[in-house]
Design a protein around this motif. Structure first.
Motif, PDB file in Angstrom:
ATOM      1  N   THR A 195       0.830  -1.204   0.000  1.00 42.09           N
ATOM      2  CA  THR A 195       0.000   0.000   0.000  1.00 42.09           C
ATOM      3  C   THR A 195       0.867   1.258   0.000  1.00 42.09           C
ATOM      4  O   THR A 195       1.634   1.466   0.935  1.00 42.09           O
ATOM      5  N   PRO A 196       0.748   2.086  -1.051  1.00 37.82           N
ATOM      6  CA  PRO A 196       1.540   3.324  -1.049  1.00 37.82           C
ATOM      7  C   PRO A 196       0.977   4.336  -0.049  1.00 37.82           C
ATOM      8  O   PRO A 196      -0.241   4.527   0.019  1.00 37.82           O
ATOM      9  N   VAL A 197       1.863   4.953   0.723  1.00 35.44           N
ATOM     10  CA  VAL A 197       1.480   6.051   1.622  1.00 35.44           C
ATOM     11  C   VAL A 197       2.259   7.281   1.157  1.00 35.44           C
ATOM     12  O   VAL A 197       3.494   7.299   1.195  1.00 35.44           O
ATOM     13  N   LEU A 198       1.534   8.292   0.673  1.00 35.81           N
ATOM     14  CA  LEU A 198       2.195   9.433   0.057  1.00 35.81           C
ATOM     15  C   LEU A 198       2.733  10.404   1.110  1.00 35.81           C
ATOM     16  O   LEU A 198       2.041  10.741   2.068  1.00 35.81           O
ATOM     17  N   VAL A 199       3.970  10.854   0.888  1.00 43.65           N
ATOM     18  CA  VAL A 199       4.637  11.779   1.798  1.00 43.65           C
ATOM     19  C   VAL A 199       4.930  13.065   1.031  1.00 43.65           C
ATOM     20  O   VAL A 199       5.540  13.023  -0.037  1.00 43.65           O
ATOM     21  N   GLU A 200       4.465  14.189   1.567  1.00 41.43           N
ATOM     22  CA  GLU A 200       4.698  15.475   0.895  1.00 41.43           C
ATOM     23  C   GLU A 200       6.184  15.834   0.929  1.00 41.43           C
ATOM     24  O   GLU A 200       6.872  15.601   1.923  1.00 41.43           O
ATOM     25  N   PRO A 201       6.684  16.408  -0.170  1.00 39.68           N
ATOM     26  CA  PRO A 201       8.115  16.719  -0.261  1.00 39.68           C
ATOM     27  C   PRO A 201       8.451  18.105   0.303  1.00 39.68           C
ATOM     28  O   PRO A 201       7.560  18.896   0.602  1.00 39.68           O
ATOM     29  N   ASP A 202       9.744  18.351   0.408  1.00 45.06           N
ATOM     30  CA  ASP A 202      10.244  19.705   0.644  1.00 45.06           C
ATOM     31  C   ASP A 202       9.994  20.492  -0.649  1.00 45.06           C
ATOM     32  O   ASP A 202      10.452  20.088  -1.719  1.00 45.06           O
ATOM     33  N   PRO A 203       9.261  21.615  -0.585  1.00 48.23           N
ATOM     34  CA  PRO A 203       8.902  22.312  -1.819  1.00 48.23           C
ATOM     35  C   PRO A 203      10.090  22.942  -2.556  1.00 48.23           C
ATOM     36  O   PRO A 203       9.964  23.312  -3.717  1.00 48.23           O
ATOM     37  N   LYS A 204      11.247  23.046  -1.903  1.00 54.47           N
ATOM     38  CA  LYS A 204      12.435  23.625  -2.557  1.00 54.47           C
ATOM     39  C   LYS A 204      13.300  22.569  -3.240  1.00 54.47           C
ATOM     40  O   LYS A 204      13.874  22.813  -4.295  1.00 54.47           O
ATOM     41  N   THR A 205      13.401  21.401  -2.630  1.00 56.55           N
ATOM     42  CA  THR A 205      14.284  20.363  -3.190  1.00 56.55           C
ATOM     43  C   THR A 205      13.501  19.275  -3.910  1.00 56.55           C
ATOM     44  O   THR A 205      14.083  18.452  -4.607  1.00 56.55           O
ATOM     45  N   TYR A 206      12.176  19.256  -3.717  1.00 55.55           N
ATOM     46  CA  TYR A 206      11.291  18.226  -4.288  1.00 55.55           C
ATOM     47  C   TYR A 206      11.569  16.861  -3.675  1.00 55.55           C
ATOM     48  O   TYR A 206      11.098  15.846  -4.172  1.00 55.55           O
ATOM     49  N   ASN A 207      12.349  16.815  -2.630  1.00 55.41           N
ATOM     50  CA  ASN A 207      12.751  15.551  -2.011  1.00 55.41           C
ATOM     51  C   ASN A 207      12.009  15.287  -0.712  1.00 55.41           C
ATOM     52  O   ASN A 207      11.407  16.188  -0.118  1.00 55.41           O
ATOM     53  N   LEU A 208      12.146  14.060  -0.219  1.00 57.35           N
ATOM     54  CA  LEU A 208      11.601  13.685   1.085  1.00 57.35           C
ATOM     55  C   LEU A 208      12.376  14.382   2.202  1.00 57.35           C
ATOM     56  O   LEU A 208      13.538  14.733   2.033  1.00 57.35           O
TER      57      LEU A 208
END
Ligand SMILES: *Cc1c(COP(=O)(O)O)cnc(C)c1O
Length: 367
Positions: A102-115
């Motif tokens: 089951t995928p659980v979506l994690v919002e990224p850092d809006p500057k780096t696009y990373n976790l």
């Protein structure tokens, strides 16, 4: 003004320098009479392994397969949760679904696009078994911190390295931080075959042996099926092509880093741009993207000037028609990125002058 068309990508031009060598590689495979999982695959696996600290390497059919097999190798209980960024190419999320997880979506850092570890912590619960960080656009996630968080919570880490070949932090390359590194060699990637291809790297010999069987009908011995497997084999021609292009991988990275540096110089001072951190070893610039409120209009204006751009990606995974019911929830950071991101040309087919032309045209439109 700009009379020359600047394509977003031109694979014919990208592969032209290898033409003679690729023909030679094809010939030797045709004459060799062995076409799938043979010497050329073994050679490529050895070369790719050597460049990744001697980790085990397995050639597979695609990047998606590399991710699915990487997840399946651990026999997680069906339906277990895997933490994955909300802003990614659909393959990262699809691999989790295809592995019966089951995928659980994690919002990224809006500057780096990373976790970020903070983001992971927010979505984590006891049903989580793994993290699937995506080194999106070629920029590495903060892997030392993510691996530490994973260890604390007994999570496996499967890295999606489809866009990050050879990006590194302190000499440790993408795919070497977690339990599994999954690579794609789709033709547009920084290391691209001339067809579909992928690879898995891992440190653990047991995991390696299992994956080696899984990619070939779950069999270690011909016609004996130890596992319920897949057909995800790499063919000899693609492996040969990859060995050829692998010799030049540093040139590709250097070229793209240089073009990224020029973008930073030319575009600095433009407030409407949100740019990721400057070029460094942690970024290999598979994609050079900027965020623009008025993205679609600017994309069109650039096209009128003969400059072609792309959008990676126009629709957030949770808003995709086939996924809406599976990925229910609000992901405003990811949705904003998808609504505003624009990818500028950055390929080995582009010259420094091309990048200056793109920059000038963009500045003109924005003013
Ligand atoms: C390209 C890509 C994949 C999938 O690779 P394929 O070889 O097309 O299956 C997975 N994840 C990301 C982030 C990608 O860009």
């Amino acid at each position: 003004m700009n009379s020359k068309l600047i394509p977003y990508e031109d694979l014919k031009k990208v592969n032209a320098p290898y033409f003679g060598a690729l023909v030679q590689r094809s010939k030797s495979v045709i004459e060799g009479g062995w076409y799938v999982l043979g010497k050329a695959v073994e050679n490529f696996e050895k070369e790719f392994s050597t460049l990744h600290g001697g980790y085990h390497c397995l050639g597979v059919a695609s990047g998606l397969d590399a991710l699915i097999l990487g997840l399946v190798a651990f026999d997680f209980p069906k339906g277990s949760k895997v933490l994955v960024p909300s802003n990614t190419y659909i393959a990262s999320i699809l691999s989790i679904i295809r592995a019966d997880l089951t995928p659980v979506l994690v919002e990224p850092d809006p500057k780096t696009y990373n976790l970020t570890v903070e983001g992971l912590r927010k979505q984590y619960d006891k049903d989580c078994v793994a993290i699937l960080p995506v080194h999106l656009y070629g920029r590495l996630n903060p892997m030392p911190e993510i691996v530490e968080f994973a260890k604390e919570n007994n999570l496996k880490v499967i890295e999606d390295c489809a866009q990050s070949h050879f990006a590194e932090i302190n000499g440790v390359k993408s795919g070497m931080f977690g339990d599994i590194g999954a690579f794609s060699f789709y033709p547009t990637k920084n290391l691209g075959a001339l067809g579909d291809a992928g690879a898995i790297i891992c440190k653990d010999s047991e995991v390696y042996n299992k994956l080696k069987a899984l990619r070939n009908y779950g069999s270690e011995k011909k016609y004996h099926n130890k596992y319920v497997g897949w057909n995800s084999r790499l063919d000899e021609i693609q492996a040969g092509f990859l060995s050829e292009k692998l010799q030049d991988y540093q040139k590709v990275i250097d070229h793209k880093r240089n073009l990224a540096t020029i973008y930073f110089e030319e575009l600095k001072g433009i407030e409407t741009l949100t740019l990721p951190a400057p070029a460094g070893a942690d970024h290999v610039w598979h994609i050079f993207n900027i965020l623009l409120k008025d993205r679609d209009r600017i994309k069109e204006k650039l096209a009128e000037k003969g400059i072609l751009t792309e959008i990676h990606y126009p629709v957030a995974p949770n808003l995709q028609e086939g996924y809406r019911s599976i990925l229910a929830g609000n992901y405003p950071i990811s949705e904003k990125i998808h609504a505003e991101t624009l990818s500028l040309p950055i390929s080995t087919c582009h010259s420094e002058d091309d990048i200056r032309s793109v920059s000038n045209a963009l500045i003109e439109i924005l003013n």
